[in-house]
Design an enzyme around this catalytic site. Structure first.
Site, PDB file in Angstrom:
ATOM      1  CG  HIS A   1      -1.725  -1.132   1.497  1.00  0.00           C
ATOM      2  ND1 HIS A   1      -2.914  -1.253   1.058  1.00  0.00           N
ATOM      3  CD2 HIS A   1      -1.302  -2.287   2.266  1.00  0.00           C
ATOM      4  CE1 HIS A   1      -3.364  -2.601   1.400  1.00  0.00           C
ATOM      5  NE2 HIS A   1      -2.421  -3.110   1.981  1.00  0.00           N
TER       6      HIS A   1
ATOM      7  CB  SER B   1      13.619  22.144 -15.346  1.00  0.00           C
ATOM      8  OG  SER B   1      13.075  23.398 -15.486  1.00  0.00           O
TER       9      SER B   1
ATOM     10  CE  LYS C   1      11.955  19.047 -11.277  1.00  0.00           C
ATOM     11  NZ  LYS C   1      10.758  19.674 -11.837  1.00  0.00           N
TER      12      LYS C   1
ATOM     13  CD  GLU D   1       8.947  11.971 -15.690  1.00  0.00           C
ATOM     14  OE1 GLU D   1       8.279  12.802 -16.346  1.00  0.00           O
ATOM     15  OE2 GLU D   1       9.772  12.560 -14.878  1.00  0.00           O
TER      16      GLU D   1
END
Ligand code: ARG
Length: 459
Positions: free
Chosen positions: A156, A277, A283, A290
């Site tokens: 979970h 970024s 970043k 992704e």
């Protein structure tokens, strides 16, 4: 453009209909399978005396020259042609004259396209299996490197029990091994030759379908001509296998994305596989993972699209089936690209072991072992579970952990507690004592590694 099939109609289709009907933009990648299939067909026609030996030789050298010229770039595939089959036949007749028109004896584009697609699919599966084998090797050696590194295992997405990072990674080796085996099954099941089914009903010529099948590396021939030309099960099966493979990659991606975040900081990806970024200088984004997670959606879409295209089709061939190719090719290309980026990305990924063990120290992930300690001293598990639960609750209220609670405090909950409890609930013990088959101990890990290595040798 003059149609090879002009006769019943004048063949004067409108330009817009030609463009809409044409599949050459995407089926041109089947040129090699198409030509090799035609060569086997020419040989069979000659062996069965349907054409002469001289005609066979003319056909073979014509086909060979087309194959070489396409490969070398000398012959550009004309995108105005209807499809790759028509293109090859047209060039063949231009090159060798009337004999070229004999090639299409005792076959149809329906069995021809089924043959080409099966041959293409078979070799693509072999390529993907070999990439997957490299991937599983990378995953399992990375896992071996971290077989003693303790991290929290989750259920979970809540800290659950300590495991090793090696054990966790090995889960993916098991998944991708199953993908290899599924793809191999698919390859074996599809390896039945449809050529000779002709348009749908077979042929009146005395052909030898087994001869062609053998020449093209098939194990046997399809035994129902209608099935031979209308079966696309192997496309669906392969797309399902590829979808599941992408789902596995997507789950791994999700973990890598989480682990790379500041919230976890469990792993560090190499700069070569991350991006920055355009505005935020701090970043370091895991774009590759992704993108793979995102691309899993399109492969699932390819599967659903193909199933939907097939579901209402009467037997045998219908033009709808031309739509099988773009989905299949898209899925194959996506999987190959995803694996190509994933293998080096995972290979260069580093685990931040201190952060992992620190995370494992919080969250009371040794609470099960505390209950098991009492069980081993004679208490029934349900009772021990309750006692341990109250201790966790006491620790949370008093800002303590199971390892920092004093023996006196423990004894207030139960007299069975002794000094040996601290060793029993240490994270190292929690991991090393899980020696059950498939458990997270190093001994069990070694068996998993051995299993993976022997499985890989089977393919
Ligand atoms: N380009 C077609 C396809 O991919 C080849 C088969 C055409 N057959 C036919 N009867 N029109 O499906």
């Amino acid at each position: 453009m003059e149609k090879m099939w002009a006769g019943r109609t004048d063949g004067n289709t409108s330009k817009i209909a030609d463009d809409f009907n044409s599949s050459i933009k995407f089926d041109k990648r089947l040129f090699e399978e198409d030509i090799k299939g035609s060569m086997a067909h020419a040989m069979m026609l000659s062996v069965k005396n349907i054409i002469s030996k001289e005609e066979e030789e003319k056909l073979l050298s014509g086909l060979e020259s087309i194959l070489n010229d396409i490969k070398s770039g000398e012959l550009i595939i004309d995108e105005n042609a209807e499809d790759i089959h028509m293109f090859v036949e047209k060039v063949l007749t231009e090159r060798i004259g009337e004999t070229g028109k004999k090639l299409h004896t005792a076959r149809s584009r329906n069995d021809q396209v089924a043959l080409d697609l099966k041959m293409y699919t078979r070799s693509e599966i072999e390529t993907i299996i070999s990439k997957l084998k490299d991937f599983v090797t990378v995953i399992s050696s990375k896992a071996d490197q971290y077989k003693k590194s303790i991290m929290p295992g989750y259920t979970h997405l809540q800290r659950a029990q300590p495991v090793t990072f090696g054990h966790h990674l090995m889960t993916y080796a098991m998944m991708f091994l199953r993908d290899i085996s599924r793809l191999n099954d698919c390859r074996n099941r599809l390896n039945v030759s449809p050529i000779g089914s002709c348009a749908l009903a077979g042929t009146t010529y005395d052909t030898d379908r087994y001869f062609e099948a053998e020449k093209l590396g098939f194990d046997s021939v399809t035994l129902n001509s209608i099935d031979g030309v209308s079966d696309r099960d192997y496309c669906v099966e392969l797309l399902a296998d590829l979808s599941l493979l992408m789902v596995h990659l997507s789950r791994l991606s999700e973990e890598i994305i989480l682990w790379s975040s500041w919230e976890f900081k469990f792993v560090e990806l190499s700069d070569a596989f991350t991006t920055g970024s355009s505005i935020m200088p701090q970043k370091k984004n895991s774009d590759m993972a992704e993108l793979v997670r995102g691309k899993s959606g399109r492969v699932i879409g390819d599967l659903v699209g193909t199933l939907t295209m097939l579901k209402g089709l009467p037997l045998a061939y219908n033009k709808d089936m031309q739509e099988d190719k773009e989905s299949l090719f898209d899925a194959l290309d996506t999987v190959k690209m995803s694996l190509d980026v994933y293998i080096p990305m995972l290979n260069s990924m580093i685990a931040l072991e201190d952060n992992m063990i620190n995370a494992a120290k919080g969250g009371f992930i040794n609470a099960t072992d505390l209950a098991d300690y009492l069980v081993k001293k004679g208490m029934p598990f349900r009772t021990a579970y309750k006692v341990s639960g109250s201790i966790v609750s006491y620790c949370i209220k008093n800002g303590k952990t199971l390892d920092t609670l004093s023996l006196d405090e423990y004894k207030q909950f139960d007299e069975l507690f002794e000094n040996d409890l601290y060793d029993a609930i240490s994270l190292e013990t929690c991991v090393s004592k899980r020696i059950s088959v498939g458990g997270t101990s190093a001994a069990s890990f070694d068996k998993q590694l051995e299993f993976v290595k022997t499985e890989l040798m089977k393919f």
